[in-house]
Structures are given as C-alpha cells and as structure tokens.
Scaffold this active site. Structure first.
Site, PDB file in Angstrom:
ATOM      1  N   HIS A   8      75.668 132.411  30.836  1.00 41.26           N
ATOM      2  CA  HIS A   8      74.372 133.672  29.387  1.00 41.26           C
ATOM      3  C   HIS A   8      74.102 131.812  28.721  1.00 41.26           C
ATOM      4  CE1 HIS A   8      78.351 133.644  27.020  1.00 41.26           C
ATOM      5  NE2 HIS A   8      77.038 132.973  25.813  1.00 41.26           N
ATOM      6  N   HIS A  87      73.284 127.887  21.907  1.00 42.88           N
ATOM      7  CA  HIS A  87      74.294 127.179  22.847  1.00 42.88           C
ATOM      8  C   HIS A  87      73.754 127.728  24.702  1.00 42.88           C
ATOM      9  CE1 HIS A  87      75.968 131.403  21.501  1.00 42.88           C
ATOM     10  NE2 HIS A  87      76.722 131.389  23.036  1.00 42.88           N
ATOM     11  N   GLU A 136      79.647 126.160  25.287  1.00 39.65           N
ATOM     12  CA  GLU A 136      80.901 127.011  25.383  1.00 39.65           C
ATOM     13  C   GLU A 136      81.367 126.732  26.853  1.00 39.65           C
ATOM     14  OE1 GLU A 136      79.423 131.606  23.962  1.00 39.65           O
ATOM     15  OE2 GLU A 136      81.536 132.353  24.772  1.00 39.65           O
TER      16      GLU A 136
HETATM   17 CO    CO Z   1      78.229 133.137  23.767  1.00 37.16          CO
END
Ligand code: CO
Length: 145
Positions: A8, A87, A136
């Site tokens: 994502h 992010h 991440e």
């Molecule tokens: Co995230």
C-alpha cells in the site's frame, strides 16, 4: 532479503470522510473499507483497493487521519495541510529476516516490530536512510497465498 509486493501507499488526510468521497466520486474506487480506529498508533485508518484482474490482492491506498492531538502524523499534516503521500509499504516473506537485513545495512528503524493495520508484523525505516521515503516493511499476510 527479497523485495515483495507493493502492499500500500500511506496517504495522510485531514478528513477520511472527504478522502473517501474523492476516491469514490473522482477516482471511481468501488472497494473501500469502513474506517476504523487504531488508537495505539494514533490514527484512524481506511483502505481503498485498486483491484487486480482477479479482483484479489490489489495494491491499496491506506488513508490515515490523526486519531488525537498526539498522533504521529500531526507534524506531517501541519506541513501538508491538504494531506498527501506519507509512506510506502512493501511486503517481505519474513519480518525478522528483513529487520536484521536493514539493521546490517545501518538503516535506522523507527521503533519495535509491531502489528500493523493489516494485522501482520510491520516496522518503519527512517526516510533519510531510504532515499527520502518513509518506508514500511510488512510481512506478507499468510492467507494471500
Ligand atoms: Co501503512
């Protein structure tokens, strides 16, 4: 370590409700989850799916709105009042191996490995060590295989 799927893109927003309207009415998104609170991470979260041909496992947009005054994304929204890309999140097969890999490269890891919004272990890497991207790393959900 081997890079996995782009799971994502995290997008900070001052209003998840407004962002949902944007993804639905402007971008034509049809798969949008109900927003939910993650108070321990200081955010409200909602996932917008970008479906694949099979309809499964598309890369998502993770909408994040501050949960309260102490939210870690308040600083980002102060600099970017309209919201924006916060992010990127990549999957890996084994979170422990990935952590050891990045530590060995001298990359700064932000906090402990913890359970993220998808219910799998995650950690974050400092943007200054990652070509400017807050990154991440997430263990691939087992049910995805
Ligand atoms: Co995230």
């Amino acid at each position: 370590m081997k890079l996995g799927r782009l799971n994502h893109i995290g997008v900070a927003t001052p209003s998840i409700a407004e962002s949902i309207r944007y993804y639905r009415d402007v971008m034509g998104a049809v798969q949008i989850t109900e927003p939910f609170d993650l108070p321990e991470q200081g955010v409200k979260v909602c996932f917008v799916d970008t479906p694949t041909d099979s309809g499964m496992n598309g890369t998502q947009i993770e909408l994040i709105e501050p949960f309260d005054e102490s939210s870690p994304i308040n600083g980002f929204l102060a600099k970017n009042p309209a919201g924006g890309q916060h992010h990127v999140c990549y999957e890996v097969e084994n979170i422990g191996e990935a952590r050891t890999w990045f530590e060995g490269l001298g990359k700064r890891i932000l906090g402990p490995t913890r359970i993220g919004a998808h219910g799998t272990p995650i950690f974050f890497l400092h943007p200054k060590d990652m070509m400017g991207q807050l990154t991440e790393i997430m263990e691939t959900p087992k049910e995805a295989h």
